[in-house]
Design an enzyme around this catalytic site. Structure first.
Site, PDB file in Angstrom:
ATOM      1  N   GLU A  72      28.826  49.284  52.963  1.00  0.00           N
ATOM      2  CA  GLU A  72      28.294  50.384  53.766  1.00  0.00           C
ATOM      3  C   GLU A  72      29.390  51.047  54.592  1.00  0.00           C
ATOM      4  O   GLU A  72      29.433  52.285  54.718  1.00  0.00           O
ATOM      5  CB  GLU A  72      27.187  49.875  54.699  1.00  0.00           C
ATOM      6  CG  GLU A  72      26.053  49.165  53.977  1.00  0.00           C
ATOM      7  CD  GLU A  72      26.234  47.662  53.917  1.00  0.00           C
ATOM      8  OE1 GLU A  72      25.273  46.944  54.204  1.00  0.00           O
ATOM      9  OE2 GLU A  72      27.362  47.209  53.568  1.00  0.00           O
ATOM     10  N   CYS A 110      24.137  43.593  56.745  1.00  0.00           N
ATOM     11  CA  CYS A 110      24.264  42.425  57.621  1.00  0.00           C
ATOM     12  C   CYS A 110      24.008  42.827  59.065  1.00  0.00           C
ATOM     13  O   CYS A 110      24.255  43.967  59.477  1.00  0.00           O
ATOM     14  CB  CYS A 110      25.642  41.785  57.460  1.00  0.00           C
ATOM     15  SG  CYS A 110      27.013  42.807  58.015  1.00  0.00           S
ATOM     16  N   ARG A 155      45.094  35.061  32.239  1.00  0.00           N
ATOM     17  CA  ARG A 155      46.308  35.666  31.705  1.00  0.00           C
ATOM     18  C   ARG A 155      46.040  36.873  30.808  1.00  0.00           C
ATOM     19  O   ARG A 155      46.879  37.756  30.704  1.00  0.00           O
ATOM     20  CB  ARG A 155      47.105  34.628  30.888  1.00  0.00           C
ATOM     21  CG  ARG A 155      47.471  33.384  31.664  1.00  0.00           C
ATOM     22  CD  ARG A 155      48.264  32.390  30.832  1.00  0.00           C
ATOM     23  NE  ARG A 155      47.581  31.998  29.606  1.00  0.00           N
ATOM     24  CZ  ARG A 155      46.591  31.099  29.547  1.00  0.00           C
ATOM     25  NH1 ARG A 155      46.182  30.508  30.659  1.00  0.00           N
ATOM     26  NH2 ARG A 155      46.037  30.788  28.400  1.00  0.00           N
ATOM     27  N   GLY A 196      35.090  19.182  28.290  1.00  0.00           N
ATOM     28  CA  GLY A 196      34.626  19.158  26.908  1.00  0.00           C
ATOM     29  C   GLY A 196      33.159  18.770  26.765  1.00  0.00           C
ATOM     30  O   GLY A 196      32.355  18.896  27.685  1.00  0.00           O
TER      31      GLY A 196
END
Length: 364
Positions: A52, A75, A207, A296
């Protein structure tokens, strides 16, 4: 143009902050007078001005009497910056249109109430679902204080993330690997198990696209990581957090600490593994709002088994490997009624591959 059209513009602006504003939310704002955009902005980086304020600073004419669109409730508290709602009230807009309320307890309707008390009409809920989805990681983190967890893996059409010999470079196409690096940039941290480090010795950095490097987290219950691992060599480029248990090699632990490496020791579970709920709680205390898990198979399976994942991104390559390493291991599911349900958010082609972007609904 109508409210939805301007909110769509605000959402596109908000997305530009992806990867830069966490643990704050991505927010966009558009200021409109007589159906013309006279200012716009977005939250660019954590600690800097909110959307804002950037929009107000960009205006080409007076804001008084205009309509201000913002994807998330302004906020109303002091943090890194002063309350945005005070600046909005001072400008005396004719109306404020808000995509969705802010779940942060420090805000949670207070910004809306402040505007209304000042006599400024407020409309809430314009494209609300889209405004919530763009900040799904923030919403989960602010409400649970644990990170939003994304599982990502590339697999062959027959469900292999590596051949029977463990070879996995490269399953996916270059465009999909660029996409994977964008995912890294979008998350606060990237997590792998020690098996991935031992087999691939990856860098786990961004990267192939422009972006920031996430914190790299390695799950290593016995501290088997070689001191020569690439993930330990470039701490100036990207930080690394080694997570282990009290079963860790004490000599290795001492050497790592002497080298200045960040090591987190957590209690082992009954099977000698790292307790993942305890880990995510600890990451939350460190303001890690989102974690990308790249494997994994053991780590992916454990997170699904413990219902700790929020999002799943599967990159499916047009390849068949036959016997090999499965993406997901045994979940002890014996009938389809118990299968983990997914909600497909997006399915699309990327290079030669198919990408499925889904959300987890947990066990049936």
């Amino acid at each position: 143009m109508n409210d939805e059209s301007f909110m769509k513009r605000a959402l596109r602006l908000a997305r530009k902050g992806e990867g830069w504003v966490s643990p704050n939310p991505m927010v966009g704002s558009v200021i409109v007078r007589n159906n013309r955009i006279i200012g716009e902005g977005y939250h660019r980086k954590f600690g800097q001005a909110h959307a804002e304020i950037n929009a107000l600073e960009s205006v080409t004419e007076s804001v008084e009497g205009s309509t201000i669109y913002v994807t998330l409730e302004p906020c109303s508290h002091y943090g890194k910056t002063p309350p945005c709602v005070d600046r909005l009230i001072a400008c005396r807009p004719q109306r404020v249109v808000i995509g969705t309320a802010d779940p942060n307890p420090l805000v949670a309707g207070k910004g809306i109430e402040a505007l209304q008390r000042s006599g400024i009409p407020v409309s809430v809920g314009i494209l609300e679902e889209a405004c919530r989805q763009i900040n799904e990681a923030f919403f989960k983190f602010i409400q649970s204080r644990t990170p939003f967890v994304t599982l990502k893996y590339a697999q062959t059409l027959d469900g292999r993330i590596a051949t029977a010999t463990g070879h996995s470079r490269w399953i996916s196409s270059l465009p999909s690997r660029r996409f994977a690096h964008r995912l890294r940039h979008a998350h606060d941290a990237i997590m792998v198990g020690i098996g991935t480090i031992l087999s691939d010795d990856p860098e786990l950095t961004v990267r192939l696209v422009r972006g920031k490097n996430p914190l790299r987290i390695v799950l290593d219950s016995r501290l088997r990581i070689p001191l020569t691992s690439r993930i330990l060599q470039d701490q100036g480029t990207a930080g690394t957090l080694l997570v282990t248990t009290d079963q860790a090699d004490r000599e290795k632990l001492t050497r790592l600490k002497d080298l200045g490496k960040d090591v987190l020791i957590l209690p082992a579970d009954p099977l000698g593994r790292i307790g993942l709920p305890s880990l995510f709680h600890e990451l939350g205390t460190r303001n890690i709002a989102s974690v990308l898990v790249e494997g994994g198979s053991g780590v992916l399976t454990a997170l699904l088994a413990e219902d700790l994942a929020d999002r799943l991104v599967a990159i499916i390559a047009p390849k068949i490997a036959g016997k090999g390493i499965e993406a997901i291991g045994n979940l002890n599911i014996t009938d389809m009624k118990s299968a983990i349900k997914l909600i497909f958010r997006r399915i699309y082609r990327n290079g030669d591959d198919l990408i499925i972007d889904a959300r987890l609904r947990g066990p049936a």
